[in-house]
Design a protein around this motif. Structure first.
Motif, PDB file in Angstrom:
ATOM      1  N   TYR A   1       0.824  -1.203   0.000  1.00  0.00           N
ATOM      2  CA  TYR A   1       0.000   0.000   0.000  1.00  0.00           C
ATOM      3  C   TYR A   1       0.859   1.254   0.000  1.00  0.00           C
ATOM      4  O   TYR A   1       2.049   1.235   0.316  1.00  0.00           O
ATOM      5  CB  TYR A   1      -0.928   0.024   1.218  1.00  0.00           C
ATOM      6  CG  TYR A   1      -0.207   0.013   2.551  1.00  0.00           C
ATOM      7  CD1 TYR A   1       0.336   1.190   3.095  1.00  0.00           C
ATOM      8  CD2 TYR A   1      -0.070  -1.159   3.279  1.00  0.00           C
ATOM      9  CE1 TYR A   1       1.002   1.176   4.311  1.00  0.00           C
ATOM     10  CE2 TYR A   1       0.604  -1.180   4.502  1.00  0.00           C
ATOM     11  CZ  TYR A   1       1.133  -0.009   5.009  1.00  0.00           C
ATOM     12  OH  TYR A   1       1.793  -0.022   6.209  1.00  0.00           O
TER      13      TYR A   1
ATOM     14  N   LEU B   1      -3.829   3.176   0.645  1.00  0.00           N
ATOM     15  CA  LEU B   1      -4.339   2.904  -0.688  1.00  0.00           C
ATOM     16  C   LEU B   1      -3.544   1.754  -1.300  1.00  0.00           C
ATOM     17  O   LEU B   1      -2.320   1.844  -1.454  1.00  0.00           O
ATOM     18  CB  LEU B   1      -4.214   4.159  -1.570  1.00  0.00           C
ATOM     19  CG  LEU B   1      -4.724   5.458  -0.926  1.00  0.00           C
ATOM     20  CD1 LEU B   1      -4.392   6.658  -1.800  1.00  0.00           C
ATOM     21  CD2 LEU B   1      -6.222   5.367  -0.667  1.00  0.00           C
ATOM     22  N   LYS B   2      -4.237   0.682  -1.625  1.00  0.00           N
ATOM     23  CA  LYS B   2      -3.574  -0.497  -2.184  1.00  0.00           C
ATOM     24  C   LYS B   2      -2.919  -0.163  -3.516  1.00  0.00           C
ATOM     25  O   LYS B   2      -3.532   0.441  -4.400  1.00  0.00           O
ATOM     26  CB  LYS B   2      -4.574  -1.634  -2.369  1.00  0.00           C
ATOM     27  CG  LYS B   2      -3.950  -2.927  -2.880  1.00  0.00           C
ATOM     28  CD  LYS B   2      -4.989  -4.025  -3.030  1.00  0.00           C
ATOM     29  CE  LYS B   2      -4.365  -5.312  -3.560  1.00  0.00           C
ATOM     30  NZ  LYS B   2      -5.378  -6.377  -3.733  1.00  0.00           N
TER      31      LYS B   2
ATOM     32  N   ARG C   1     -11.924  -0.979  -6.508  1.00  0.00           N
ATOM     33  CA  ARG C   1     -11.395  -1.001  -5.152  1.00  0.00           C
ATOM     34  C   ARG C   1     -12.284  -0.174  -4.221  1.00  0.00           C
ATOM     35  O   ARG C   1     -12.381   1.050  -4.342  1.00  0.00           O
ATOM     36  CB  ARG C   1      -9.978  -0.429  -5.156  1.00  0.00           C
ATOM     37  CG  ARG C   1      -9.302  -0.378  -3.794  1.00  0.00           C
ATOM     38  CD  ARG C   1      -8.971  -1.740  -3.246  1.00  0.00           C
ATOM     39  NE  ARG C   1      -8.150  -1.625  -2.028  1.00  0.00           N
ATOM     40  CZ  ARG C   1      -7.904  -2.639  -1.207  1.00  0.00           C
ATOM     41  NH1 ARG C   1      -8.409  -3.841  -1.454  1.00  0.00           N
ATOM     42  NH2 ARG C   1      -7.155  -2.458  -0.139  1.00  0.00           N
TER      43      ARG C   1
ATOM     44  N   ILE D   1     -13.503   1.953  -0.977  1.00  0.00           N
ATOM     45  CA  ILE D   1     -12.824   2.868  -0.077  1.00  0.00           C
ATOM     46  C   ILE D   1     -13.737   3.131   1.115  1.00  0.00           C
ATOM     47  O   ILE D   1     -14.945   3.347   0.947  1.00  0.00           O
ATOM     48  CB  ILE D   1     -12.419   4.181  -0.778  1.00  0.00           C
ATOM     49  CG1 ILE D   1     -11.543   5.027   0.157  1.00  0.00           C
ATOM     50  CG2 ILE D   1     -13.635   4.965  -1.266  1.00  0.00           C
ATOM     51  CD1 ILE D   1     -10.805   6.140  -0.567  1.00  0.00           C
TER      52      ILE D   1
ATOM     53  N   LEU E   1      -7.448  -3.791   5.020  1.00  0.00           N
ATOM     54  CA  LEU E   1      -6.851  -3.500   3.714  1.00  0.00           C
ATOM     55  C   LEU E   1      -6.971  -4.658   2.739  1.00  0.00           C
ATOM     56  O   LEU E   1      -6.738  -4.481   1.549  1.00  0.00           O
ATOM     57  CB  LEU E   1      -5.384  -3.097   3.889  1.00  0.00           C
ATOM     58  CG  LEU E   1      -5.167  -1.604   4.178  1.00  0.00           C
ATOM     59  CD1 LEU E   1      -3.759  -1.346   4.659  1.00  0.00           C
ATOM     60  CD2 LEU E   1      -5.480  -0.786   2.931  1.00  0.00           C
TER      61      LEU E   1
ATOM     62  N   ASP F   1      -9.616   0.079   0.607  1.00  0.00           N
ATOM     63  CA  ASP F   1      -8.732   1.164   0.998  1.00  0.00           C
ATOM     64  C   ASP F   1      -9.349   1.839   2.222  1.00  0.00           C
ATOM     65  O   ASP F   1     -10.570   1.821   2.408  1.00  0.00           O
ATOM     66  CB  ASP F   1      -8.568   2.175  -0.135  1.00  0.00           C
ATOM     67  CG  ASP F   1      -7.693   1.641  -1.262  1.00  0.00           C
ATOM     68  OD1 ASP F   1      -7.007   0.621  -1.059  1.00  0.00           O
ATOM     69  OD2 ASP F   1      -7.705   2.247  -2.354  1.00  0.00           O
TER      70      ASP F   1
END
Length: 549
Positions: A62, A108-109, A117, A119, A167, A171
């Protein structure tokens, strides 16, 4: 010192209600004048680092961003922003100068597409609490290890890879409320503009929409996660995001909920005629007495016990309280005996209390014969009484037992690993003496005083977006926000019955900070991660909550 992680001042009572567990350091820090931080105009900043966390045996690389975004008071118009430092200091009644730099840490990956993704925006409560508790105890990539139900030994504290970090599923953006953590407020009437139910929600709404633009996340599946006072904040914020900003969220995750402050068990005697607090607290009293082996004829099955207690609370107990002075004496004695069976408190004490035991009384009385009282945030904890003649508890044993670990670990981590805040003071909690409890409910023309009730806000969000999903999480041993209170509130949301299918419930063998218990942390992670994954799927795809997945 006062516990202020859950501390909203209701109009008919003064339940210093939430936060999420620790609050001692906040008293002094909240009033301190930091000589190096007196900015006439707050600035946006950010520091980026790289890291990796292993969850479920799989590494998640990340990018971590620690920084601030600046939000403004109601009425701010960026097209009319002052051009000079002189203008900013002078103020403008038509364009308020009050502003807040809201600190956040975003994980944040790496390599993930925004549209694929999820959040999640996370915050604790207070009002007056930072989000250090969720960050270092629940879902951040590093977690501080604390004792399960006793006082954690002093430093050095152990900080480990958090195998329960969220995670793997989303995110994460941990947000500190204005004035807490590294967040700061400035400008004319700054406290008035940010320290209140609606003012606070507006700041979070502004922050989230700014973040979506700043990091290109408008097309990501979106979630809110609020703990303690963060739950009413989440209810107001999600409705504002949907109806005022046209931003639909996929889900709202609530931990240790209180949306209707008339249901608070902290000082219900100041609101006579409203007996709901005694009803919804009873299952937690029973669970606590069971845990400490104080029940006559101790049962071995907690789940079976709670089923019986909930049924009694909703029927015979609620009906008896409703009758007030008209209750038949024989019936009164029978109810007192049943309360003894479910709480372990003496029958005579229950009679003298007129069948009404508030949270502080229960804390003080359960282990009175041992010279101890149970915690409020987590009743598995016990501590010695400061004054054996007092009626209620004077401090919270869990808060005293774990807060130093959280605050110390984060102060070290944020500076060593995230490279942020070397010249700043981190305020885990601040004392807010004049929190504005007035709230403008959906459909109302103006804010109204009185005990806060945001059930209409969450209901409005569910009606406006009938695809919105809600996950309610609660600990059995939480007296600050009893688990059955949250269930009862959800059952009373003013909306059609079919929308109740949008709500899921999970309970844990822990307290207010569910994640402070290792097994519960793992279960919380698994439940929340599963919820996020399912609620992020297209609506017609198998596995989505609407399809029974």
């Amino acid at each position: 010192m006062k516990n202020n992680r859950l501390m909203l001042l209701a109009a008919t009572a003064m339940p210093l209600l939430f936060a999420s567990a620790g609050s001692r350091a906040g008293d002094a820090a909240g009033h301190a004048k930091d000589p190096v931080e007196k900015p006439p105009h707050l600035q946006t900043d950010a520091v980026t680092t790289d890291g990796s966390v292993t969850v479920g045996g799989q590494p998640v690389p990340y990018q971590a961003v620690a920084g601030t975004l600046v939000v403004h008071a109601k009425g701010w118009d960026d097209s009319a922003a002052p051009d000079s430092e002189k203008d900013r200091n002078a103020g403008d009644d038509g364009n308020p100068t009050a502003q807040a730099s809201m600190f956040y840490v975003a994980y944040l990956k790496k390599g993930a597409k925004p549209e694929d993704r999820p959040i999640t925006f996370l915050f604790n409560g207070g009002p007056g609490s930072s989000s250090v508790w969720l960050h270092m105890g629940a879902f951040g990539p590093r977690r501080v290890v604390t004792a399960d139900d006793t006082h954690t030994p002093m430093a050095p504290y152990k900080v480990v890879n958090n195998a329960q970090s969220l995670l793997d599923a989303s995110d994460l953006v941990f947000i500190d409320a204005p004035g807490t953590g590294f967040s700061r407020i400035a400008g004319k009437d700054k406290e008035k503009q940010f320290f209140g139910v609606d003012q606070d929600a507006r700041a979070f709404t502004d922050f989230i929409t700014q973040f979506l633009s700043h990091y290109g996340r408008w097309n990501s599946p979106k979630f809110l996660f609020g703990e303690s006072y963060g739950t009413p904040r989440a209810a107001v914020v999600v409705n504002e995001l949907e109806q005022e900003r046209e931003v639909d969220f996929n889900g709202v995750i609530l931990l240790s909920q209180i949306l209707c402050f008339d249901a608070s068990g902290d000082a219900p005697e100041t609101n006579p005629g409203v007996d709901l607090p005694y009803v919804v607290a009873l299952p937690t009293y029973a669970a606590t007495a069971w845990y400490h082996h104080k029940l006559p004829g101790q049962q071995t099955d907690l789940a079976h016990l709670l089923t019986d207690v909930e049924r009694f609370a909703d029927t015979d107990y609620a009906a008896a309280l409703q009758q007030g002075a008209a209750l038949d004496p024989a019936r009164r004695d029978a109810i007192a005996q049943k309360l003894h069976d479910y709480t372990g408190l003496p029958v005579d004490y229950i009679r003298k209390a007129d069948l009404r035991i508030n949270v502080g009384m229960f804390q003080h009385e359960l282990q009175e014969d041992e010279g101890k009282y149970v915690g409020r945030f987590d009743t598995r904890f016990s501590g010695p009484g400061m004054d054996p003649l007092s009626k209620q508890a004077e401090y919270d044993p869990q808060s005293a037992g774990i807060s130093s670990a959280y605050v110390s670990a984060f102060n070290d981590y944020v500076r060593r690993s995230l490279n942020y805040g070397q010249d700043k003071t981190y305020k885990p909690d601040i004392m807010i003496e004049d929190w504005d409890t007035k709230h403008q409910q959906p459909g109302q023309s103006q804010a109204q005083p009185g005990p806060l009730n945001v059930l209409p806000d969450l209901a409005a969000a569910l009606k406006y977006n009938p695809r919105l999903k809600v996950l309610l999480n609660a600990g059995y041993y939480d007296l600050a926000t009893p688990f059955y209170e949250g269930i009862t509130e959800m059952r009373h949301l003013p909306m059609s019955r079919d929308l109740q299918n949008n709500i899921e419930y999970k309970q844990y063998s822990s307290g207010h900070m569910v994640y402070a218990h290792q097994e519960s942390l793992q279960a919380l992670h698994d439940n929340v991660a599963d919820f996020i994954r399912r609620a992020s799927l297209p609506q017609d795809q198998p596995g989505h909550p609407s399809n029974g997945g």
